[in-house]
Design an enzyme around this catalytic site. Structure first.
Site, PDB file in Angstrom:
ATOM      1  N   THR A 246      -3.198  -0.730  -7.159  1.00  0.00           N
ATOM      2  CA  THR A 246      -1.858  -0.342  -6.709  1.00  0.00           C
ATOM      3  C   THR A 246      -1.870  -0.399  -5.195  1.00  0.00           C
ATOM      4  OG1 THR A 246      -1.495   1.069  -8.621  1.00  0.00           O
ATOM      5  CG2 THR A 246      -0.108   1.456  -6.693  1.00  0.00           C
TER       6      THR A 246
ATOM      7  N   LYS B 207       5.343  -1.072  -9.830  1.00  0.00           N
ATOM      8  CA  LYS B 207       4.414   0.060  -9.921  1.00  0.00           C
ATOM      9  C   LYS B 207       4.912   1.235  -9.086  1.00  0.00           C
ATOM     10  CE  LYS B 207       0.797   2.433 -11.069  1.00  0.00           C
ATOM     11  NZ  LYS B 207      -0.603   2.041 -10.834  1.00  0.00           N
TER      12      LYS B 207
ATOM     13  N   LYS C 292      -1.896   8.278  -2.237  1.00  0.00           N
ATOM     14  CA  LYS C 292      -1.788   6.946  -1.634  1.00  0.00           C
ATOM     15  C   LYS C 292      -0.600   6.183  -2.192  1.00  0.00           C
ATOM     16  CE  LYS C 292      -3.917   3.786  -3.628  1.00  0.00           C
ATOM     17  NZ  LYS C 292      -3.694   2.779  -4.694  1.00  0.00           N
TER      18      LYS C 292
END
Length: 286
Positions: A96, A171, A239
């Site tokens: 990701t 995502k 993150k």
């Protein structure tokens, strides 16, 4: 595509690499801490000390590392993958990461005659182990079709989203939905406990109703067993949320639910809980 390189043997990467081996693929591997790959090596994976060297051997390279900076270093640095991979081979980044970085890697790879897809996943350690991940793909459809059979080993919900960066944007949508949902399911269980209910019995009523979600069914049972081992690390979720917030800022889009979730998880990280699973959000309340 019988010989695959896999860089990044973490909580999810280990199971994904093993699934590929179980389906007859030769898998060459690299990860920063070799000990994490011991079981794969014992099962027949071929270890490489140098990831760039590995990338120059395989037909298909899969990367699943921690942060966009790791992805950038592996692909774009001097002597990195885009310099060592052979023309006509394919790289799939399942980290990701940043949509903008995915676009940059695609452009550089295109010039080097290398196919690249950004293909982040959702489903956690359970999905990785069972080969039931959701895979969100950006890039060229022709390249996607070349590696579809590999994706079908790793996941069940495999959707080509569009041009380079589209997988990463999708995502972000996924993580935005999860972030607020994690607050909701956690607060629901905190409420149940304070009301004197048996949380496990409560779950029998609500998991199959309108309140049902993957997090409620798969993560809250872990909470009730005081199991905070990471199916997905808090540090990696932070993150992801920050990438989504950065992208939202570029769009001049306010996402207060996501902002709240990021602050709550950062509070847990400040308490030293970065390496616990996202279900540890309940500790914010306790």
């Amino acid at each position: 595509m019988k010989e695959i390189g896999f860089v990044g043997i973490g909580v999810m990467g280990k199971s994904m690499a093993q699934n590929l081996m179980d389906h007859g693929y030769t898998v060459r591997i690299y990860t920063r801490t070799k000990k994490k790959a011991d079981s794969l090596i014992q099962n027949g994976a071929i270890w490489h000390d140098n990831p760039a060297e590995l990338a120059g051997i395989v037909d298909l390279l899969i990367t699943m590392v921690g942060y966009p900076t790791d992805v950038e270093d592996l692909y774009l640095s001097e002597g990195g993958f885009l310099e060592t991979m052979r023309k006509g081979t394919i790289a799939v980044d399942m980290t990701t990461s940043s949509p903008e970085l995915a676009k940059t890697i695609y452009k550089e790879a295109k010039a080097a005659e290398i196919g690249v897809l950004d293909a982040p996943v959702s489903g956690g350690d359970i999905g990785a182990k069972n080969g039931t991940l959701s895979i969100m793909i950006g890039g060229e459809r022709e390249v996607f079709e070349h590696v579809r059979a590999v994706f079908e080993v790793l996941g069940e919900n495999i959707v080509f989203q569009g041009e380079a960066g589209s997988g990463q944007h999708t995502k972000m949508v996924n993580q935005i939905a999860i972030a607020s949902n994690m607050i909701g399911v956690t607060e629901a269980i905190v409420y149940a406990e304070k009301a004197g209910l048996d949380p496990e019995t409560v779950l029998q009523s609500i998991t199959s109703g309108a309140a049902g979600s993957w997090s409620l069914s798969n993560l809250i049972p872990r909470v009730l067993q005081d199991d905070f081992s990471p199916g997905f690390f808090i540090k990696h979720f932070i993150k992801d949320m920050r990438i989504a917030l950065d992208e939202a800022a570029k769009m001049k889009l306010e996402l207060p639910g996501l902002e709240l979730a990021e602050k709550m998880y950062q509070t847990l990280a400040d308490r030293g809980l970065s390496d616990e699973g996202t279900q540890a959000l309940i500790k914010y309340y306790r």
